[in-house]
Design an enzyme around this catalytic site. Structure first.
Site, PDB file in Angstrom:
ATOM      1  CB  THR A 137     -10.444   4.325  -0.972  1.00 60.34           C
ATOM      2  OG1 THR A 137      -9.866   4.715   0.355  1.00 60.34           O
ATOM      3  CG2 THR A 137      -9.708   3.100  -1.507  1.00 60.34           C
TER       4      THR A 137
ATOM      5  CE  LYS B 142      -7.171  13.231   0.497  1.00 59.13           C
ATOM      6  NZ  LYS B 142      -7.121  12.024  -0.257  1.00 59.13           N
TER       7      LYS B 142
ATOM      8  CE  LYS C 107      -2.905  10.328   3.146  1.00 61.44           C
ATOM      9  NZ  LYS C 107      -3.617   9.599   2.257  1.00 61.44           N
TER      10      LYS C 107
ATOM     11  CE  LYS D 195     -14.241   5.009   0.984  1.00 61.74           C
ATOM     12  NZ  LYS D 195     -13.395   5.232   2.219  1.00 61.74           N
TER      13      LYS D 195
ATOM     14  CG  HIS E  43      -1.854  -1.006   1.355  1.00 60.79           C
ATOM     15  ND1 HIS E  43      -3.160  -0.925   0.839  1.00 60.79           N
ATOM     16  CD2 HIS E  43      -1.845  -2.135   1.834  1.00 60.79           C
ATOM     17  CE1 HIS E  43      -3.746  -2.151   1.030  1.00 60.79           C
ATOM     18  NE2 HIS E  43      -3.050  -2.680   1.463  1.00 60.79           N
TER      19      HIS E  43
HETATM   20  C1  26Q Z   1       3.322   0.868  10.566  1.00 64.38           C
HETATM   21  C2  26Q Z   1       4.393   0.280  11.700  1.00 64.38           C
HETATM   22  C3  26Q Z   1       3.938   0.878  12.887  1.00 64.38           C
HETATM   23  C4  26Q Z   1       2.947   1.678  13.095  1.00 64.38           C
HETATM   24  C5  26Q Z   1       1.897   1.742  12.044  1.00 64.38           C
HETATM   25  C6  26Q Z   1       2.180   1.507  10.721  1.00 64.38           C
HETATM   26  C7  26Q Z   1       1.103   1.820   9.663  1.00 64.38           C
HETATM   27  C8  26Q Z   1      -0.040   1.733   9.865  1.00 64.38           C
HETATM   28  C9  26Q Z   1      -0.925   2.214   9.027  1.00 64.38           C
HETATM   29  C10 26Q Z   1       1.810   1.908   8.280  1.00 64.38           C
HETATM   30  C11 26Q Z   1       0.837   2.253   7.334  1.00 64.38           C
HETATM   31  C12 26Q Z   1      -0.560   2.504   7.556  1.00 64.38           C
HETATM   32  C13 26Q Z   1      -1.816   2.662   6.605  1.00 64.38           C
HETATM   33  C14 26Q Z   1      -1.248   3.048   5.378  1.00 64.38           C
HETATM   34  C15 26Q Z   1      -2.276   3.381   4.500  1.00 64.38           C
HETATM   35  O1  26Q Z   1      -3.341   3.558   4.927  1.00 64.38           O
HETATM   36  N1  26Q Z   1      -2.137   3.419   2.995  1.00 64.38           N
HETATM   37  C16 26Q Z   1      -3.143   3.658   2.311  1.00 64.38           C
HETATM   38  O2  26Q Z   1      -3.670   2.465   1.863  1.00 64.38           O
HETATM   39  C17 26Q Z   1      -4.802   2.659   0.956  1.00 64.38           C
HETATM   40  C18 26Q Z   1      -5.683   1.220   0.659  1.00 64.38           C
HETATM   41  O3  26Q Z   1      -5.076   0.741  -0.437  1.00 64.38           O
HETATM   42  C19 26Q Z   1      -4.495   3.692  -0.208  1.00 64.38           C
HETATM   43  O4  26Q Z   1      -5.730   3.791  -1.112  1.00 64.38           O
HETATM   44  C20 26Q Z   1      -3.711   4.716   0.064  1.00 64.38           C
HETATM   45  O5  26Q Z   1      -3.059   5.334  -1.089  1.00 64.38           O
HETATM   46  C21 26Q Z   1      -2.729   4.438   1.141  1.00 64.38           C
HETATM   47  O6  26Q Z   1      -1.934   5.630   1.461  1.00 64.38           O
END
Ligand code: 26Q
Length: 812
Positions: free
Chosen positions: A657, A549, A555, A661, A368
């Site tokens: 996403t 977002k 962003k 929407k 992602h």
């Molecule tokens: C990692 C390590 C430690 C703590 C937290 C994390 C962590 C948590 C959440 C790293 C990343 C996330 C979330 C990432 C995310 O939401 N990415 C998004 O995913 C969407 C679904 O595919 C995409 O539409 C977005 O473009 C993308 O930014």
């Protein structure tokens, strides 16, 4: 205690509820109010009614849930396991009511008591078990897997505290713990029989040539199941969330008896921390031992449960890939790969190579993010401390890459500079790796995993994200949904391509008028909600321009607020130029440790304070930033939007996403060629999309040019005026240099190319205004957006996973 008891009797499997008629539903509601909640109608609160209604609705899920589960067993079907550290599901009551086709009867029965259905469903707290896009995607996919009849489970953690609650104090973000579990969760069933031990720490001992893991700590993973009903309740899957509990052995009775109560309870408290709180980062926070333990806790409990379910029905584990597909939602559960190998080798006697092969056939990995700094890495030291056996397995896997591919794999290591690279680990352990939009998948191939792609061509595939039209259209926007049904008939909820039927209507004035009425209704609903919930008053006759977002530099909420300042300055200079009244909405949280993102939040709030109170402009421009954006707020904001801001620096947003929407609800997009914007624009048509900004290639090039920010600022008088106003303290009169750091960044590095894209964004925004003045043209564009968004249903995405990644047929 939790063993199954064999029962006899002719009808044990056929205990069914009568049809959900008005009378029966009324009976059921009162029955639950009295016998489950313990209240009589004369004394029941909103909360009491909500719990009673939830039980009455939940009752209706049980038969299709049992039937789905039973059929999967009886027909010996393959199952998909979606492993995710996040499931951002929001409220469940209204969604379940709609999916089961019970909204009508529920509204009527409550109406008989003088109770408003909406008033009750709005009482439910959001289950905010996720940060943003990745977590919400998992929730949409659960809905779609059930709707299209893909047998499967979501596996996640039952965080006691989900994503923090956001408030603003003097414009600054303040975080408070979230507590969705304070009151009971009527949707979940505790499953004491499904509990697993998860080991942590300790060391390896070699006994008779066998490496043996002697762990230091054990926690118990306890299952809590929530049924997930697909549309019309034809299929129901399970979301299984693990809660961390202390092993009974952890309680130190000797200490307790000696009077040291706190010390006696300490190991217990430690165990519970594993599911205590969701990490509030949308990018990686490095080196946090607790996070690694959480990831392993999810992975181990889930893999054990998967193996148990398989071995209940089969005895040959070599057939695992025929019956099991495990999808890893980013690298967060990537330790599931080594865990599966560990169980196959250490507990089931497989050789390493065969175990690794089998595991790879079972696993899939969805990426992602492209930000290299956001790819998880764990230090070897930490890994050895927390998961010594898994580190050994990863080292073996590292050697195996060379064994398999020879010199071609030169320079490809899972462990580099004493760090385990989780992206590479997830890649080599998966038979399919996918990106989440066409552009993103391209960049995953070219920039992120070029060497691995060359070694295993064809492993990387694209599955463009989607969103569930049940929640994001039918539930969130009833007036528009009804209009759609009136014009294309029923069935679009599960066959979103039927929205094409609206294309012809885009030139029909009567239809456009009806569409305009639904948009206005949504604006009024939003205005009422904002007034009730946040005490914010907004006009409803303006262009609603929305960016919601997570707050992140890439962003570019900063670009949006800088333009807002420019717009305000122009209105002030020339108040009678026929401006289109606008309300600019912002929503979203910053990671608590992300200082720049927090500065941006403060700037938006500071600008709002000045602009909203300026008597010269306030009727033409308002800046609104309601705190604590979440799924529920999205359901109000998105239907009311005219303009959707999707303005990330090209090449940085994997998909997005929210963009889907909005377009599905008739908002027009102002956006860059990034993520799924590219495909949305292709589908809705370039005439129906406000494009601006550098492309991915141009971004890369511009970043390499010396002093690019200064050059670009030098070219733009508008931007200079904006930056000067901020520097003079126009928006921070009590502290002139409050935004010194932010300004310094724009002038001197501007990695996200806010300055480079400013003028073109400005041009596109003026096009927005000009187009909006032509109401018919605007509405025609909006309707064409809706009509052409069928592709972005998460049902389509899930079907692609079923065909390209999971190799599983529908059960329906
Ligand atoms: C990692 C390590 C430690 C703590 C937290 C994390 C962590 C948590 C959440 C790293 C990343 C996330 C979330 C990432 C995310 O939401 N990415 C998004 O995913 C969407 C679904 O595919 C995409 O539409 C977005 O473009 C993308 O930014």
């Amino acid at each position: 205690m939790t063993e199954k008891i064999d029962v006899q009797g002719p009808d044990v499997d056929n205990f069914e509820l009568p049809e959900p008629t008005h009378d029966h539903f009324r009976w059921s509601l009162l029955n639950h109010l009295k016998f489950s909640v313990g209240k009589d109608p004369g004394h029941a609160s909103r909360y009491d009614w909500r719990i009673a209604l939830s039980h009455a609705i939940r009752d209706r899920v049980m038969s299709p849930w049992f039937a789905s589960t039973r059929r999967t067993w009886d027909e010996d079907r393959k199952r998909v396991y979606y492993l995710s550290m996040e499931f951002l599901i929001g409220r469940l009551l209204e969604d379940a009511t709609i999916n089961l086709g019970l909204r009508g009867v529920a509204e009527e029965v409550l109406g008989d008591f003088g109770i408003d259905f909406q008033d009750i469903v709005q009482d439910e707290p959001d289950a905010a078990l996720g940060n943003g896009g990745l977590g919400r995607l998992a929730a949409c996919y659960l809905d779609s897997m059930s709707t299209v009849g893909c047998p499967g489970y979501g596996y996640g953690l039952r965080y006691e505290h989900g994503l923090f609650k956001q408030s603003f104090e003097h414009g600054r973000q303040v975080e408070a713990p979230e507590d969705w579990l304070t009151n009971e969760d009527p949707w979940s069933f505790t499953r004491p029989e499904s509990a697993y031990e998860v080991n942590l720490g300790g060391h390896i001992e070699n006994r008779d040539g066998q490496d043996l893991w002697i762990p230091r700590n054990t926690v118990v993973a306890a299952a809590h199941d929530t049924p997930v009903a697909g549309y019309q309740g034809k299929w129901v899957n399970t979301l299984r969330l693990w809660a961390a509990l202390p092993d009974a052995k952890l309680f130190n009775l000797d200490r307790f008896n000696a009077g040291d109560y706190t010390a006696a309870a300490e190991p217990e408290a430690w165990a519970r921390t594993l599911s205590r709180v969701l990490y509030p980062n949308d990018t990686t926070e490095r080196g946090k031992q607790l996070r690694l333990s959480q990831e392993y806790f999810l992975s181990s409990a889930s893999v054990q449960d998967i193996m148990r379910r398989f071995t209940d029905a089969h005895d040959d584990l070599r057939r695992l890939p025929e019956f099991v597909s495990i999808q890893m939602n980013d690298t967060h559960p990537a330790i599931a790969g080594p865990e599966l190998i560990r169980l196959l080798t250490d507990d089931h006697g497989f050789g390493f190579s065969e175990a690794a092969d089998l595991s790879t056939q079972v696993l899939g990995y969805t990426n992602h993010t492209l930000l290299p700094e956001a790819l998880e890495k764990w230090s070897v030291g930490l890994m050895r401390k927390v998961l010594p056996r898994h580190l050994q397995i990863i080292e073996r896997l590292d050697d195996r890459i060379i064994e398999l591919h020879g010199p071609r794999a030169e320079g490809l290591r899972l462990i580099e500079h004493d760090q385990v690279k989780m992206g590479d680990l997830a890649f080599v352990m998966s038979h399919r790796v996918n990106g989440v939009s066409a552009l993103h998948t391209d960049l995953v191939r070219k920039n992120l995993f070029p060497k691995l792609e060359a070694l295993t061509p064809g492993r990387i595939v694209n599955v463009t994200n989607g969103v569930t039209p049940r929640r994001w259209l039918k539930l969130a926007n009833p007036p528009l949904s009804n209009l759609i049904t009136d014009n294309v008939g029923e069935g679009w909820e599960t066959d979103l391509d039927r929205l094409r039927g609206l294309e012809d209507k885009s030139s029909d004035p009567e239809f456009l008028h009806a569409y305009g009425v639904t948009k206005h209704e949504a604006k009024v609903r939003l205005a009422e909600w904002l007034k009730d919930e946040c005490g914010i008053e907004i006009p409803t006759n303006a262009l609603f321009d929305v960016q919601v977002k997570r707050i992140h530099e890439y962003k570019r909420q900063l670009l949006n607020i800088l333009w807002t300042i420019a717009h305000w300055q122009r209105i002030k200079k020339n108040p009678d130029a026929g401006w289109v009244p606008r309300v600019k909405f912002f929503g979203g949280k910053a990671a608590p440790s992300y200082d720049t993102a927090k500065q941006i939040i403060r700037l938006i709030n500071d600008v709002a304070e000045v602009v909203n109170n300026d008597p010269d402009t306030k009727h033409l421009l308002q800046v609104i930033y309601p705190p604590n954006y979440n799924v529920t707020m999205a359901e109000k904001l998105i239907p009311a939007a005219d303009l959707s801001e999707q303005i990330s620096t090209a090449g940085m947003e994997a998909s997005g996403t929210g963009n889907m929407k909005f377009a599905l609800n008739g908002a027009l997009t102002i956006g860059t060629l990034d993520g799924a914007n590219v495909e949305i624009r292709e589908h809705v048509g370039e005439d129906n999309f406000f494009l601006f900004g550098l492309t991915t290639d141009e971004v890369e090039k511009r970043r390499g040019e010396e002093d690019h920010a200064r050059v670009d600022i030098g070219r733009s008088q508008a931007l200079q005026d904006v930056l000067q106003a901020i520097a003079e303290g126009t928006f921070s009169p009590d502290e002139q240099h409050r935004y010194g750091d932010l300004l310094h960044q724009i002038w001197n590095s501007d990695w996200f190319l806010v300055a480079s894209d400013f003028d073109d964004y400005d041009r596109a925004q003026q096009e927005v205004d000009a187009t909006y003045k032509d109401t018919t043209r605007w509405q025609e564009m909006a309707v064409l957006n809706i009509a052409r968004m069928g592709y972005f249903s998460s049902d389509r995405s899930v079907r692609e996973y079923m065909a390209e990644v999971w190799d599983i047929p529908s059960a329906l």
